[in-house]
Motif scaffolding. Structure first.
Motif, PDB file in Angstrom:
ATOM      1  N   ASP A   1      55.526   0.112-106.414  1.00  0.00           N
ATOM      2  CA  ASP A   1      55.567   0.841-107.675  1.00  0.00           C
ATOM      3  C   ASP A   1      54.667   2.073-107.666  1.00  0.00           C
ATOM      4  O   ASP A   1      54.909   3.016-108.420  1.00  0.00           O
ATOM      5  CB  ASP A   1      55.183  -0.090-108.826  1.00  0.00           C
ATOM      6  CG  ASP A   1      56.260  -1.120-109.106  1.00  0.00           C
ATOM      7  OD1 ASP A   1      55.977  -2.096-109.847  1.00  0.00           O
ATOM      8  OD2 ASP A   1      57.380  -0.972-108.587  1.00  0.00           O
ATOM      9  N   ALA A   2      53.662   2.085-106.841  1.00  0.00           N
ATOM     10  CA  ALA A   2      52.793   3.257-106.750  1.00  0.00           C
ATOM     11  C   ALA A   2      53.546   4.448-106.171  1.00  0.00           C
ATOM     12  O   ALA A   2      53.232   5.605-106.477  1.00  0.00           O
ATOM     13  CB  ALA A   2      51.576   2.948-105.891  1.00  0.00           C
ATOM     14  N   LYS A   3      54.541   4.145-105.344  1.00  0.00           N
ATOM     15  CA  LYS A   3      55.332   5.211-104.712  1.00  0.00           C
ATOM     16  C   LYS A   3      56.726   5.333-105.311  1.00  0.00           C
ATOM     17  O   LYS A   3      57.529   6.140-104.851  1.00  0.00           O
ATOM     18  CB  LYS A   3      55.436   4.956-103.210  1.00  0.00           C
ATOM     19  CG  LYS A   3      54.102   5.000-102.487  1.00  0.00           C
ATOM     20  CD  LYS A   3      54.283   4.758-100.997  1.00  0.00           C
ATOM     21  CE  LYS A   3      52.950   4.839-100.270  1.00  0.00           C
ATOM     22  NZ  LYS A   3      53.107   4.589 -98.808  1.00  0.00           N
ATOM     23  N   ASN A   4      57.031   4.505-106.310  1.00  0.00           N
ATOM     24  CA  ASN A   4      58.370   4.498-106.913  1.00  0.00           C
ATOM     25  C   ASN A   4      59.458   4.304-105.856  1.00  0.00           C
ATOM     26  O   ASN A   4      60.463   5.037-105.829  1.00  0.00           O
ATOM     27  CB  ASN A   4      58.638   5.794-107.690  1.00  0.00           C
ATOM     28  CG  ASN A   4      58.071   5.753-109.098  1.00  0.00           C
ATOM     29  OD1 ASN A   4      57.202   4.929-109.393  1.00  0.00           O
ATOM     30  ND2 ASN A   4      58.535   6.628-109.962  1.00  0.00           N
ATOM     31  N   THR A   5      59.258   3.332-105.000  1.00  0.00           N
ATOM     32  CA  THR A   5      60.250   3.080-103.960  1.00  0.00           C
ATOM     33  C   THR A   5      60.599   1.601-103.879  1.00  0.00           C
ATOM     34  O   THR A   5      59.785   0.727-104.207  1.00  0.00           O
ATOM     35  CB  THR A   5      59.760   3.535-102.575  1.00  0.00           C
ATOM     36  OG1 THR A   5      58.562   2.832-102.253  1.00  0.00           O
ATOM     37  CG2 THR A   5      59.511   5.030-102.531  1.00  0.00           C
ATOM     38  N   VAL A   6      61.806   1.348-103.441  1.00  0.00           N
ATOM     39  CA  VAL A   6      62.243  -0.002-103.105  1.00  0.00           C
ATOM     40  C   VAL A   6      62.847   0.081-101.703  1.00  0.00           C
ATOM     41  O   VAL A   6      63.508   1.061-101.363  1.00  0.00           O
ATOM     42  CB  VAL A   6      63.240  -0.553-104.139  1.00  0.00           C
ATOM     43  CG1 VAL A   6      64.483   0.288-104.214  1.00  0.00           C
ATOM     44  CG2 VAL A   6      63.585  -1.995-103.836  1.00  0.00           C
ATOM     45  N   SER A   7      62.565  -0.919-100.908  1.00  0.00           N
ATOM     46  CA  SER A   7      62.991  -0.909 -99.518  1.00  0.00           C
ATOM     47  C   SER A   7      63.810  -2.141 -99.181  1.00  0.00           C
ATOM     48  O   SER A   7      63.701  -3.175 -99.850  1.00  0.00           O
ATOM     49  CB  SER A   7      61.768  -0.836 -98.593  1.00  0.00           C
ATOM     50  OG  SER A   7      61.042   0.348 -98.822  1.00  0.00           O
ATOM     51  N   LEU A   8      64.599  -1.999 -98.135  1.00  0.00           N
ATOM     52  CA  LEU A   8      65.379  -3.119 -97.623  1.00  0.00           C
ATOM     53  C   LEU A   8      65.212  -3.144 -96.113  1.00  0.00           C
ATOM     54  O   LEU A   8      65.727  -2.265 -95.416  1.00  0.00           O
ATOM     55  CB  LEU A   8      66.853  -2.975 -98.001  1.00  0.00           C
ATOM     56  CG  LEU A   8      67.743  -4.168 -97.632  1.00  0.00           C
ATOM     57  CD1 LEU A   8      67.377  -5.376 -98.506  1.00  0.00           C
ATOM     58  CD2 LEU A   8      69.211  -3.825 -97.795  1.00  0.00           C
ATOM     59  N   GLN A   9      64.458  -4.110 -95.632  1.00  0.00           N
ATOM     60  CA  GLN A   9      64.285  -4.291 -94.203  1.00  0.00           C
ATOM     61  C   GLN A   9      65.421  -5.143 -93.694  1.00  0.00           C
ATOM     62  O   GLN A   9      65.601  -6.276 -94.149  1.00  0.00           O
ATOM     63  CB  GLN A   9      62.939  -4.964 -93.904  1.00  0.00           C
ATOM     64  CG  GLN A   9      62.700  -5.245 -92.436  1.00  0.00           C
ATOM     65  CD  GLN A   9      62.563  -3.989 -91.610  1.00  0.00           C
ATOM     66  OE1 GLN A   9      61.903  -3.040 -92.017  1.00  0.00           O
ATOM     67  NE2 GLN A   9      63.179  -3.973 -90.435  1.00  0.00           N
ATOM     68  N   MET A  10      66.174  -4.607 -92.746  1.00  0.00           N
ATOM     69  CA  MET A  10      67.354  -5.292 -92.228  1.00  0.00           C
ATOM     70  C   MET A  10      67.155  -5.607 -90.751  1.00  0.00           C
ATOM     71  O   MET A  10      67.029  -4.695 -89.934  1.00  0.00           O
ATOM     72  CB  MET A  10      68.600  -4.421 -92.430  1.00  0.00           C
ATOM     73  CG  MET A  10      68.776  -3.953 -93.867  1.00  0.00           C
ATOM     74  SD  MET A  10      70.338  -3.096 -94.137  1.00  0.00           S
ATOM     75  CE  MET A  10      70.120  -1.669 -93.089  1.00  0.00           C
ATOM     76  N   ASN A  11      67.109  -6.873 -90.443  1.00  0.00           N
ATOM     77  CA  ASN A  11      66.927  -7.325 -89.066  1.00  0.00           C
ATOM     78  C   ASN A  11      68.162  -8.082 -88.584  1.00  0.00           C
ATOM     79  O   ASN A  11      68.988  -8.509 -89.384  1.00  0.00           O
ATOM     80  CB  ASN A  11      65.700  -8.234 -88.970  1.00  0.00           C
ATOM     81  CG  ASN A  11      64.412  -7.539 -89.360  1.00  0.00           C
ATOM     82  OD1 ASN A  11      64.248  -6.336 -89.152  1.00  0.00           O
ATOM     83  ND2 ASN A  11      63.481  -8.294 -89.916  1.00  0.00           N
ATOM     84  N   SER A  12      68.258  -8.245 -87.280  1.00  0.00           N
ATOM     85  CA  SER A  12      69.364  -8.996 -86.677  1.00  0.00           C
ATOM     86  C   SER A  12      70.710  -8.514 -87.217  1.00  0.00           C
ATOM     87  O   SER A  12      71.563  -9.302 -87.620  1.00  0.00           O
ATOM     88  CB  SER A  12      69.198 -10.495 -86.949  1.00  0.00           C
ATOM     89  OG  SER A  12      67.968 -10.969 -86.448  1.00  0.00           O
TER      90      SER A  12
END
Length: 124
Positions: A74-85
């Motif tokens: 929330d400090a950076k206003n970002t949401v991430s999706l780490q996708m493995n395999s």
């Protein structure tokens, strides 16, 4: 008004990893639940993952559970999706979405704001 911009897509071999990011504008990002959806050619848009506004609750589709991880900063206003395999069947355009409610949801119709998407291609 919230604007969403995805990044991090690309071409990767099966078994590899990618990290998608979604940058959001607006001062109320921390009050929104966020979601990731994807759409493959010729198919309907499908739910991938969602995270509550607090970050305390996440959920995943069965097809990605155990391989993908959603997170937010929330400090950076970002949401991430780490996708493995990654698998060839993960190939799709991935969309970030925001809903004006704190609780996460797997229903695309409950999201008000959408990014333009980023292409993920997984080769076999």
């Amino acid at each position: 008004q919230v604007q969403l911009k995805e990044s991090g897509g690309g071409l990767v071999q099966a078994g590899g990893s990618l990290r998608l990011s979604c940058a959001a504008s607006g001062r109320t990002f921390n009050s929104y639940a966020m979601g990731w959806f994807r759409q493959a050619p010729g198919k309907e848009r499908e739910f991938v993952s969602t995270i509550s506004s607090s970050g305390g609750r996440t959920s995943y589709s069965d097809s990605v559970k155990g391989r993908f991880t959603i997170s937010r900063d929330d400090a950076k206003n970002t949401v991430s999706l780490q996708m493995n395999s990654l698998k060839p069947e993960d190939t799709a355009v991935y969309y970030c979405a925001a809903r004006t409610a704190p609780y996460s949801s797997s229903y695309a119709s409950s999201y008000l704001y959408w990014g333009q998407g980023t292409q993920v291609t997984v080769s076999s």
